[in-house]
Write a protein that holds these residues in place. Structure first.
Motif, PDB file in Angstrom:
ATOM      1  N   HIS A 186       0.841  -1.207   0.000  1.00 14.34           N
ATOM      2  CA  HIS A 186       0.000   0.000   0.000  1.00 14.34           C
ATOM      3  C   HIS A 186       0.872   1.252   0.000  1.00 14.34           C
ATOM      4  O   HIS A 186       0.849   2.045   0.956  1.00 14.34           O
ATOM      5  N   VAL A 191      -1.060   2.002   7.518  1.00 12.53           N
ATOM      6  CA  VAL A 191      -2.081   1.090   8.034  1.00 12.53           C
ATOM      7  C   VAL A 191      -2.546   1.611   9.389  1.00 12.53           C
ATOM      8  O   VAL A 191      -1.745   1.807  10.297  1.00 12.53           O
ATOM      9  N   ARG A 194      -5.740  -3.260  11.933  1.00 10.42           N
ATOM     10  CA  ARG A 194      -5.558  -4.638  11.496  1.00 10.42           C
ATOM     11  C   ARG A 194      -6.440  -5.535  12.347  1.00 10.42           C
ATOM     12  O   ARG A 194      -6.750  -5.220  13.493  1.00 10.42           O
ATOM     13  N   THR A 199      -4.669  -9.175   8.969  1.00  6.87           N
ATOM     14  CA  THR A 199      -5.303  -8.598   7.786  1.00  6.87           C
ATOM     15  C   THR A 199      -5.428  -7.083   7.932  1.00  6.87           C
ATOM     16  O   THR A 199      -5.859  -6.580   8.968  1.00  6.87           O
ATOM     17  N   VAL A 200      -5.048  -6.360   6.883  1.00  6.99           N
ATOM     18  CA  VAL A 200      -5.166  -4.899   6.893  1.00  6.99           C
ATOM     19  C   VAL A 200      -6.648  -4.529   6.895  1.00  6.99           C
ATOM     20  O   VAL A 200      -7.407  -4.936   6.000  1.00  6.99           O
ATOM     21  N   GLU A 201      -7.063  -3.758   7.881  1.00  6.91           N
ATOM     22  CA  GLU A 201      -8.466  -3.358   8.014  1.00  6.91           C
ATOM     23  C   GLU A 201      -8.717  -1.896   7.662  1.00  6.91           C
ATOM     24  O   GLU A 201      -9.849  -1.521   7.369  1.00  6.91           O
ATOM     25  N   ILE A 203      -6.606   1.808   5.895  1.00  7.47           N
ATOM     26  CA  ILE A 203      -5.439   2.550   5.433  1.00  7.47           C
ATOM     27  C   ILE A 203      -5.819   4.023   5.325  1.00  7.47           C
ATOM     28  O   ILE A 203      -6.982   4.355   5.084  1.00  7.47           O
TER      29      ILE A 203
END
Length: 246
Positions: A186, A191, A194, A199-201, A203
């Motif tokens: 990204h 970020v 998470r 898992t990226v939640e 940004i």
């Protein structure tokens, strides 16, 4: 000040109503209702020729890139995974053009689920094409057409934390989700949340512009904070805009 106009990208699918079954441009009511409750005027943006994006964005005060199908892996120079679903090339091209046009004028922008992924790809990032392979479970996608729940751990210094703060317990928030892909790289983003499995939640970009994406679906819980934040930023943007440009 007039009500901020918020454009929302939308689906193009076969739909049935009354005696008709035909391709339609559509969006779940939860999206437009969330914008209305936040004080904005929602306007749907069906996929059109990318060359029209600048003219349309010039008429908006804010933009939401909504949930939807998988982004074409060719957009981030990757071969498709066997579990990657059929993409919508017209929608990919349209939303990327909308983001180009929004960036050119600093338009406040929120990405939701697929929308956050499109924002990452637009910035030169990549996606994990099938998250269950990475984390060993399907909690993020559930077992059908219903939303499931996960917990996002939020950076307390982030814009996201400031917007959803009342829902945070020890910097964790329960959120609704339904996805099998997620953000990998990204560039240009930090970020800000998470899940426990990494898992990226969420940004967001640093700076004054409202430009962030969340992997979850805030519209499904009537989660006002993100929508109020966008509409507030849109109102401020409208106040700064020159009348001749609108």
């Amino acid at each position: 000040m007039s009500t901020p106009v918020i454009g929302l990208s939308c689906y193009r699918e076969d739909a049935t109503w009354g005696v008709w079954t035909t391709p339609a441009d559509l969006l779940p009511r939860t999206y437009t209702g969330s914008v209305e409750r936040a004080g904005g005027l929602p306007v749907m943006l069906p996929a059109a020729a990318p060359a029209l994006a600048s003219a349309i964005v010039a008429r908006l005060d804010g933009l939401i890139i909504t949930g939807g199908p998988d982004v074409d892996p060719a957009r981030y120079d990757t071969a498709p995974h066997p579990r990657t679903q059929a993409s919508r090339p017209d929608r990919d091209a349209w939303e990327l053009a909308l983001l180009d046009a929004a960036a050119a004028i600093g338009l406040p922008t929120l990405g939701i689920c697929r929308g956050a992924q499109v924002m990452a790809v637009h910035g030169g990032g990549t996606l994990h094409q099938h998250v269950p392979e990475l984390i060993g479970h399907e909690q993020h996608s559930g077992d059908g057409s219903t939303f499931t729940e996960t917990t996002a751990t939020v950076d307390p210094a982030s814009r996201v934390a400031a917007l959803i703060g009342p829902r945070i317990d020890d910097w964790c928030a329960a959120v609704s989700c339904h996805h099998h892909q997620a953000i990998d790289s990204h560039p240009g983003f930090t970020v800000s949340a998470r899940s426990a499995d990494g898992t990226v939640e969420a940004i967001e970009q640093e700076g004054d512009r409202f430009y962030l994406g969340v992997q979850w679906h805030p519209e499904e819980r009537q989660d006002a904070g993100l929508f109020v934040g966008l509409v507030t930023a849109a109102a401020e943007y409208a106040g700064r805009s020159q009348p001749a440009a609108r």
